[in-house]
Write a protein that holds these residues in place. Structure first.
Motif, short mmCIF file in Angstrom:
data_model
loop_
_atom_site.label_atom_id
_atom_site.label_comp_id
_atom_site.label_asym_id
_atom_site.label_seq_id
_atom_site.Cartn_x
_atom_site.Cartn_y
_atom_site.Cartn_z
N ARG A 1 91.99 -33.03 -18.33
CA ARG A 1 92.21 -32.90 -19.77
C ARG A 1 93.65 -32.50 -20.09
O ARG A 1 93.95 -32.09 -21.21
CB ARG A 1 91.23 -31.87 -20.33
CG ARG A 1 89.78 -32.21 -20.01
CD ARG A 1 88.82 -31.11 -20.39
NE ARG A 1 88.57 -31.06 -21.81
CZ ARG A 1 87.82 -30.13 -22.41
NH1 ARG A 1 87.25 -29.19 -21.69
NH2 ARG A 1 87.65 -30.16 -23.70
N PHE B 1 93.94 -36.56 -23.57
CA PHE B 1 92.74 -37.37 -23.79
C PHE B 1 91.52 -36.65 -23.23
O PHE B 1 91.58 -36.05 -22.17
CB PHE B 1 92.86 -38.74 -23.10
CG PHE B 1 93.99 -39.58 -23.59
CD1 PHE B 1 93.83 -40.43 -24.68
CD2 PHE B 1 95.23 -39.52 -22.97
CE1 PHE B 1 94.89 -41.21 -25.12
CE2 PHE B 1 96.29 -40.30 -23.40
CZ PHE B 1 96.12 -41.14 -24.49
N GLU B 2 90.41 -36.73 -23.96
CA GLU B 2 89.15 -36.28 -23.41
C GLU B 2 88.70 -37.30 -22.38
O GLU B 2 88.74 -38.51 -22.64
CB GLU B 2 88.10 -36.16 -24.51
CG GLU B 2 88.35 -35.03 -25.49
CD GLU B 2 88.20 -33.66 -24.84
OE1 GLU B 2 87.31 -33.51 -23.98
OE2 GLU B 2 88.97 -32.75 -25.19
N ARG C 1 85.91 -38.46 -21.49
CA ARG C 1 84.90 -39.41 -21.95
C ARG C 1 85.50 -40.48 -22.86
O ARG C 1 84.93 -41.57 -22.99
CB ARG C 1 83.78 -38.66 -22.67
CG ARG C 1 84.14 -38.11 -24.02
CD ARG C 1 83.02 -37.27 -24.62
NE ARG C 1 83.14 -35.88 -24.26
CZ ARG C 1 82.27 -34.95 -24.63
NH1 ARG C 1 81.20 -35.28 -25.34
NH2 ARG C 1 82.44 -33.68 -24.29
N SER C 2 86.65 -40.20 -23.48
CA SER C 2 87.27 -41.16 -24.39
C SER C 2 88.00 -42.29 -23.68
O SER C 2 88.35 -43.30 -24.30
CB SER C 2 88.24 -40.45 -25.35
OG SER C 2 89.43 -40.06 -24.68
N GLY D 1 83.32 -37.44 -17.71
CA GLY D 1 83.06 -38.56 -18.61
C GLY D 1 81.83 -39.35 -18.23
O GLY D 1 81.41 -40.24 -18.97
#
Length: 271
Positions: free
Chosen positions: A98, A102-103, A105-106, A200
């Motif tokens: 992280r 960006f996360e 999962r994104s 993610g």
């Protein structure tokens, strides 16, 4: 297991171009699993397909087109290499995933460009020059120095996420989400949240990824071991469950994979 010799994510190691992997420096090992490099020079009019079942980690990637963050793959993937080229990259552990805005999962299943000219230009100069051991080490040193200032200090949740990956990779007796949550001392809900925030993917997808990687490795490296025996050693309920997972993720059966990895044409089943 020596992670620098680990080829579980590569489905056809014999097709690899020049490839090298080294452990990250000691002070980065809570954030980076290893650095890796690939370089190729393929004859005009030809190509080389690299088929992968990647580790459930993000990668920081430097190549002639720039620097990017490659999110975790949802399954098997491939890349067709042509001409000449190179890649220098770092496999990022969940604790650092992280740190780039960006996360996790994104960016699952996609690659996003990063503005990192201060890293790209010196690495490009090293990799575009004639290949030497010293130049490659210098490229890795540049990447390590950049990451040292970029990755955030690993927090407690990030370190637990790192441990979660280690357990999923190394404990064959962990075959479901409840077992993984109990090994970490977390509730199932907390484990699901941890995996979403730092990887993610779902916990079950992570467990299955490592088990399929090991199954593929055994199928190609132990041709005399039956698929039934491999399924049992990896704690699958039976041969059919391994075949189902293999087909769902890779698109073909274990026997077909074993045949193609050995350079044979798989037999087409009747009917």
């Amino acid at each position: 297991m020596d992670s620098t010799a680990d080829r579980r994510g590569v489905l056809y190691p014999a097709r690899l171009p020049e490839f090298q992997r080294i452990l990250a420096p000691e002070h980065l090992r809570g954030s980076v699993g290893w650095f890796w490099m690939a370089r190729w020079n393929i004859a005009p009019g030809r190509s080389s397909r690299q088929e992968l079942l990647p580790f459930p980690c993000m990668n920081l990637v430097i190549q002639p087109t720039g620097v990017s963050l490659a999110g975790v793959s949802t399954g098997a993937s491939h890349r067709d290499l042509a001409g000449s080229g190179w890649v220098v990259a770092a496999l990022l552990l969940p604790a650092s995933a992280r740190s780039f805005g960006f996360e996790p999962r994104s960016v699952v299943g996609r690659e996003v460009a990063l503005p990192a000219g201060e890293l790209f230009e010196p690495v490009r100069q090293m990799m575009d020059a004639p290949a030497t051991h010293e130049r490659l080490n210098s490229a890795f040193d540049l990447l390590a120095a950049w990451l040292e200032h970029k990755v955030a200090t690993t927090d407690q949740h990030g370190l637990i996420a790192n441990k979660m990956l280690t357990l999923a990779a190394e404990r064959r007796d962990i075959v479901n989400v409840i077992q993984l949550s109990e090994a970490l001392g977390l509730s199932v809900r907390s484990l699901q949240r941890l995996c979403a925030d730092y990887v993610g993917l779902s916990p079950l997808a992570i467990i299955r990824r490592y088990r399929l990687q090991e199954a593929a490795q055994r199928l190609r490296e132990n041709p005399s071991t039956s698929i039934t025996q491999i399924a049992a050693e990896l704690e699958y309920a039976d041969h059919a469950h391994l075949t189902k997972d293999f087909r769902q993720v890779l698109g073909y059966t274990p026997s077909a994979y074993r045949a193609t990895s050995a350079g044979r044409t798989p037999r087409t089943p009747p009917g």
